[in-house]
Design an enzyme around this catalytic site. Structure first.
Site, PDB file in Angstrom:
ATOM      1  N   SER A   1      -9.732   1.687   2.598  1.00  0.00           N
ATOM      2  CA  SER A   1      -8.840   2.406   1.715  1.00  0.00           C
ATOM      3  C   SER A   1      -7.761   1.539   1.059  1.00  0.00           C
ATOM      4  CB  SER A   1      -8.171   3.536   2.484  1.00  0.00           C
ATOM      5  OG  SER A   1      -7.377   2.994   3.527  1.00  0.00           O
TER       6      SER A   1
ATOM      7  N   SER B   1      -9.957  -0.542   6.890  1.00  0.00           N
ATOM      8  CA  SER B   1      -9.370  -0.462   5.548  1.00  0.00           C
ATOM      9  C   SER B   1      -8.632  -1.699   5.045  1.00  0.00           C
ATOM     10  CB  SER B   1      -8.435   0.735   5.459  1.00  0.00           C
ATOM     11  OG  SER B   1      -9.219   1.884   5.280  1.00  0.00           O
TER      12      SER B   1
ATOM     13  N   LYS C   1       0.854  -1.193   0.000  1.00  0.00           N
ATOM     14  CA  LYS C   1       0.000   0.000   0.000  1.00  0.00           C
ATOM     15  C   LYS C   1       0.886   1.238   0.000  1.00  0.00           C
ATOM     16  CE  LYS C   1      -3.951   1.975   2.533  1.00  0.00           C
ATOM     17  NZ  LYS C   1      -4.881   1.776   3.667  1.00  0.00           N
TER      18      LYS C   1
HETATM   19  N1  GLN Z   1     -13.400   4.028   5.894  1.00  0.00           N
HETATM   20  C1  GLN Z   1     -12.802   4.481   7.093  1.00  0.00           C
HETATM   21  C2  GLN Z   1     -12.450   5.950   6.950  1.00  0.00           C
HETATM   22  O1  GLN Z   1     -12.760   6.492   5.964  1.00  0.00           O
HETATM   23  C3  GLN Z   1     -11.606   3.661   7.449  1.00  0.00           C
HETATM   24  C4  GLN Z   1     -10.376   4.039   6.733  1.00  0.00           C
HETATM   25  C5  GLN Z   1      -9.173   3.253   7.173  1.00  0.00           C
HETATM   26  O2  GLN Z   1      -9.282   2.237   7.858  1.00  0.00           O
HETATM   27  N2  GLN Z   1      -8.004   3.747   6.778  1.00  0.00           N
HETATM   28  O3  GLN Z   1     -11.869   6.543   7.787  1.00  0.00           O
END
Ligand code: GLN
Length: 521
Positions: free
Chosen positions: A155, A179, A80
């Site tokens: 994400s 994410s 990532k």
């Molecule tokens: N969808 C969640 C957010 O927008 C989690 C994102 C994440 O785990 N990086 O914050």
């Protein structure tokens, strides 16, 4: 398509060991898969083909010479793009860091390198990991390999899509509120969020420091165990990493848990839950029963406040963490000449109009530089989070919002502590529905945030959780099963997940890549 890309890392390592396979062949097969499909899927921001091939050739030589090799020797891993890697662009999916090349490796990158893994490339992500669809990336969209019209989740959407589309057997993601687990669920792969403190965050570009964790994505529970074993461990460079020994996950993952006690949570089965997801999860409960587990209800009464608390705490921390992107310390800076020319034009106009008061009010070049850099460097979702967080932390609101959210967080943790006195594992859905369409929620932040309802609790409580494939919707979209365990019980989590996997075939389904590409959707 080469069969090699279908194999798990565990099987590939066995082939290396018995001399049936060379790392160069495997890397070539992965690169071919990327060439064939990634123009449709968009999982990678960057593929390091030459470097990977050179590294593979070196590993083959070392293997032939009988030299000792690391536990992931020759296995391609996708990373990532928020994990600092020396000399390699680490963009976080943001224009702000488009040209950032870190001068050092994150601890997990160092660990992967010492395990002789092959870092094949960088995967797309929501900007600064803020999002649940990978649509907030400043650079490209990533599509779900099961249906190119749909989001892969986020994400870590690039990492999940990459593993699902057989481009690499393993990928690394990060999970602040879901994410890793959410894109794993939506792409039909395995994704594990370790306990806070299990994996060093040193070199992870911070989003919300009290919630962020790095973890594995894979196509089997055994592979997730293998990768977690490499990532996990104490690191003096991260004071929140914990010196608890790392169990040999890959050795114990196949051992059944004889008297497994599973907790199901009535609060999970609310109106918003898609019927097909609910059914798949209920089937999973039946399966565990048939495997000898006992199932009982436990309550997590404060979970209903989790999304609200998360969307105060995460943006608050983000607003502080992202203050460093000021055009001086890191990353993008607005073109200075244009900025100065603009300032001079404004000054001249005010002088001509004789407006001395307004002239004195004009922001200094420095303040303008900060403002313009941040307006141009950050995308809309990141700006929304910074504003939310700055508001929640500001004098007068701090107690009403931030402190209140921290109290809710504590109550959520207490709910879990109590529940885990009665059960070993808590089972439920990962997402309220299968993957939604690209564009469907991007203009409705609240709908996007509510999709995180089942995953943010794990991060708020600081415990561990895994998503494993447990079925498909009638439309052929993957559904994930969420298992959660107490802090530092990743071993239990993996063993419970492996029991399910051994009794099912869901993880063996593959996305219809050839069809999707031929039909040009
Ligand atoms: N969808 C969640 C957010 O927008 C989690 C994102 C994440 O785990 N990086 O914050």
């Amino acid at each position: 398509m080469s069969d090699l890309v279908e194999l798990t890392a565990t099987d590939l390592l066995e082939r290396f060991r018995t001399g049936q396979l060379r790392a160069v062949e495997l890397v070539e097969a992965c690169l071919e898969q990327i060439r064939r499909y990634d123009s449709h899927i968009g999982a990678f921001l960057q593929v390091d083909a030459e470097e990977a091939l050179a590294q593979a050739a070196q590993i083959d030589r070392r293997r032939q010479a009988g030299e000792p090799l690391g536990s992931l020797a020759g296995i391609p891993v996708a990373i990532k793009d928020n994990l600092c890697t020396q000399g390699v662009p680490t963009t976080c999916g943001s224009r702000m860091l488009a040209d950032f090349r870190p001068p050092y490796d994150a601890t997990v990158i160092q660990r992967l390198k010492s395990a002789d893994a092959i870092l094949l490339g960088r995967t797309n992500m929501d900007e600064f990991a803020m999002g649940g669809s990978t649509e907030t990336s400043a650079f490209q969209k990533t599509r779900n390999p099961w249906d190119l019209e749909r989001i892969p989740g986020g994400s870590s959407g690039g990492s999940a899509a990459c593993v699902a589309a057989r481009m690499t057997p393993l990928a690394v993601g990060t999970d602040t509120g879901g994410s890793i687990r959410q894109p794993a669920a939506l792409c039909g792969v395995v994704g594990l969020k370790p306990t806070y403190g299990r994996v060093s965050r040193y070199g992870l570009v911070a989003f919300a420091s009290s919630l962020d964790q790095i973890g594995p994505l894979a196509r089997s529970v055994e592979d997730a165990a293998l990768l977690l074993e490499v990532l996990a461990g104490h690191d003096p460079k991260d004071s929140t990493s914990v010196p608890t020994p790392v169990p040999p996950y890959s050795k114990t993952v196949g051992q059944k848990l004889p008297d497994l006690r599973i907790g199901i949570v009535p609060e999970h089965y609310t109106e918003g839950l898609d019927a097909e997801v609910a059914q798949a999860v209920q089937e999973a409960v039946k399966l565990y029963r048939s495997l000898g587990a006992t199932v009982r209800e436990v309550h997590l009464p404060h979970s209903k406040y989790a999304v609200a608390a998360y969307y105060i705490i995460a943006p608050s921390e983000a607003s502080s963490n992202l203050a460093r992107y000021d055009g001086v310390h890191f990353g993008y800076r607005t073109p200075e000449q244009a900025m100065r020319a603009q300032l001079e034009a404004e000054q001249a106009a005010l002088r001509r109009a004789g407006n001395q008061a307004a002239l004195e009010e004009l922001d200094s070049p420095l303040v303008r530089m900060f403002r313009q850099t941040r307006s141009e460097g950050f995308g809309p979702e990141v700006k929304r989070r910074i504003m939310l967080g700055t508001y929640a932390l500001s004098a007068g609101y701090y107690e009403a919002y931030y402190l209140k959210a921290l109290k809710v967080r504590r109550l959520i943790r207490q709910d879990f502590d109590q529940a885990f006195q009665q059960v070993d594992i808590i089972l439920g859905p990962v997402t309220p529905a299968p993957a939604f369409r690209l564009g469907e929620k991007i203009h409705d932040p609240l709908a996007m945030y509510l999709f995180d309802l089942y995953t943010v609790v794990t991060n708020l409580a600081g415990i561990c959780g895994i998503s494993i494939p447990c079925g498909f919707s009638r439309q052929g979209l993957p559904i994930g099963l969420h298992l959660q365990a107490p802090p530092f019980e990743e071993e239990r989590l993996l063993r419970a997940a492996a029991m399910f996997q051994q009794a099912t075939q869901w993880h063996r389904h593959r996305p219809p890549l050839e069809e999707l590409v031929v039909s040009g959707t």
